[in-house]
Scaffold this motif. Structure first.
Motif, mmCIF file in Angstrom:
data_model
loop_
_atom_site.group_PDB
_atom_site.id
_atom_site.type_symbol
_atom_site.label_atom_id
_atom_site.label_comp_id
_atom_site.label_asym_id
_atom_site.label_seq_id
_atom_site.Cartn_x
_atom_site.Cartn_y
_atom_site.Cartn_z
ATOM 1 N N UNK A 38 1.865 -4.647 -1.164
ATOM 2 C CA UNK A 38 2.742 -3.803 -1.896
ATOM 3 C C UNK A 38 3.257 -4.635 -3.099
ATOM 4 N N UNK A 39 3.326 -5.833 -3.238
ATOM 5 C CA UNK A 39 4.009 -6.659 -4.140
ATOM 6 C C UNK A 39 2.632 -6.431 -5.296
ATOM 7 N N UNK A 40 1.476 -6.306 -5.094
ATOM 8 C CA UNK A 40 0.548 -6.263 -6.247
ATOM 9 C C UNK A 40 0.845 -4.798 -7.086
ATOM 10 N N UNK A 41 1.567 -3.861 -6.402
ATOM 11 C CA UNK A 41 1.882 -2.689 -7.093
ATOM 12 C C UNK A 41 3.328 -2.610 -7.789
ATOM 13 N N UNK A 42 4.211 -3.413 -7.035
ATOM 14 C CA UNK A 42 5.564 -3.449 -7.425
ATOM 15 C C UNK A 42 6.085 -4.962 -7.471
ATOM 16 N N UNK A 43 6.131 -5.623 -8.754
ATOM 17 C CA UNK A 43 6.400 -6.973 -8.807
ATOM 18 C C UNK A 43 7.970 -7.123 -8.860
ATOM 19 N N UNK A 44 8.590 -6.074 -8.591
ATOM 20 C CA UNK A 44 10.194 -6.312 -8.467
ATOM 21 C C UNK A 44 10.568 -6.859 -6.838
ATOM 22 N N UNK A 45 9.542 -6.539 -6.092
ATOM 23 C CA UNK A 45 9.922 -7.007 -4.632
ATOM 24 C C UNK A 45 10.333 -8.364 -4.549
ATOM 25 N N UNK A 46 11.135 -8.528 -3.535
ATOM 26 C CA UNK A 46 11.596 -9.903 -3.108
ATOM 27 C C UNK A 46 11.207 -10.233 -1.400
#
Length: 221
Positions: free
Chosen positions: A115-123
């Motif tokens: 999911x982080x590949x699609x959304x770099x705002x994830x922590x």
């Protein structure tokens, strides 16, 4: 042996396999590795939590409405059927799979890196996700918080706001008033003390003992 009101805690169990056959309140699994748990008995709160585990497997033959996983790798719940499943609530988890013993077509895999590949705002440890069936398909959505702190998804929040607006419009119509900053004629309200969005307008006169417009079916006094 344990009491029916007990919360079962499995901690630091490596290379273990347990079968739960007696009623309990909740199940918590922490710091376990190569661990398998089969649940055949009812869990009163329908809650199972996994924390800081690696390669843990769950054969779930009873209703678990909330399966939560945090900071773990290789979490594999396998439900008897869709009837025993509600949703997965997770954060900081890699290689999370979801299976159903009676229907392999629903087998599903997700994880933070994907999911982080699609959304770099994830922590990693803080961003939470909810995995559930939506329109017959398993979907993972990012969790957002309402003003009161309640966790939900953007899709669910939008649907809730829309229902609230529709209910407000129905109530306003029944009371013959307008919604917004107007004064009943469409012109802006001249009252500086009224915040934007205030329900204003000419109220419909209600006679004594008529039905109250609030929808309670009680008589207006």
């Amino acid at each position: 042996d344990h009491k029916n009101t007990a919360t079962l805690v499995f901690q630091s169990c490596d290379d273990c396999h347990y079968t739960l056959t007696a009623l309990c309140t909740k199940v918590f699994v922490q710091s376990c590795k190569n661990f398998t748990l089969t649940i055949d008995a009812r869990v009163v709160t329908s809650t199972l939590e996994v924390y800081k585990c690696e390669n843990v497997n769950f054969n779930i033959n009873t209703l678990i409405q909330t399966f939560q996983s945090d900071i773990s790798t290789g979490v594999h719940p396998k439900f008897k059927s869709r009837e025993e499943f509600n949703y997965l609530f997770w954060a900081g988890t890699e290689n999370l799979t979801l299976e159903f013993a009676n229907d392999e077509s629903f087998n599903y895999r997700t994880g933070y890196t994907e999911l982080n590949v699609k959304d770099k705002s994830l922590v990693f440890e803080r961003t939470q996700f909810k995995t559930q069936f939506i329109a017959g398909k398993i979907t993972t959505e990012k969790v957002v918080r309402l003003d009161n702190g309640f966790p939900t998804t953007a899709r669910e929040k939008h649907a809730f706001d829309r229902r609230q607006q529709e209910n407000l419009e129905i109530l306003a119509k029944s009371m013959d008033i307008k919604i917004g900053g107007g004064n009943g004629t469409g012109a802006p309200s001249k009252d500086p003390n009224l915040p934007s969005g205030t329900v204003t307008g000419k109220k419909k006169k209600i006679g004594r003992n008529e039905k109250c417009p609030c929808g309670s079916t009680m008589k207006y006094k």
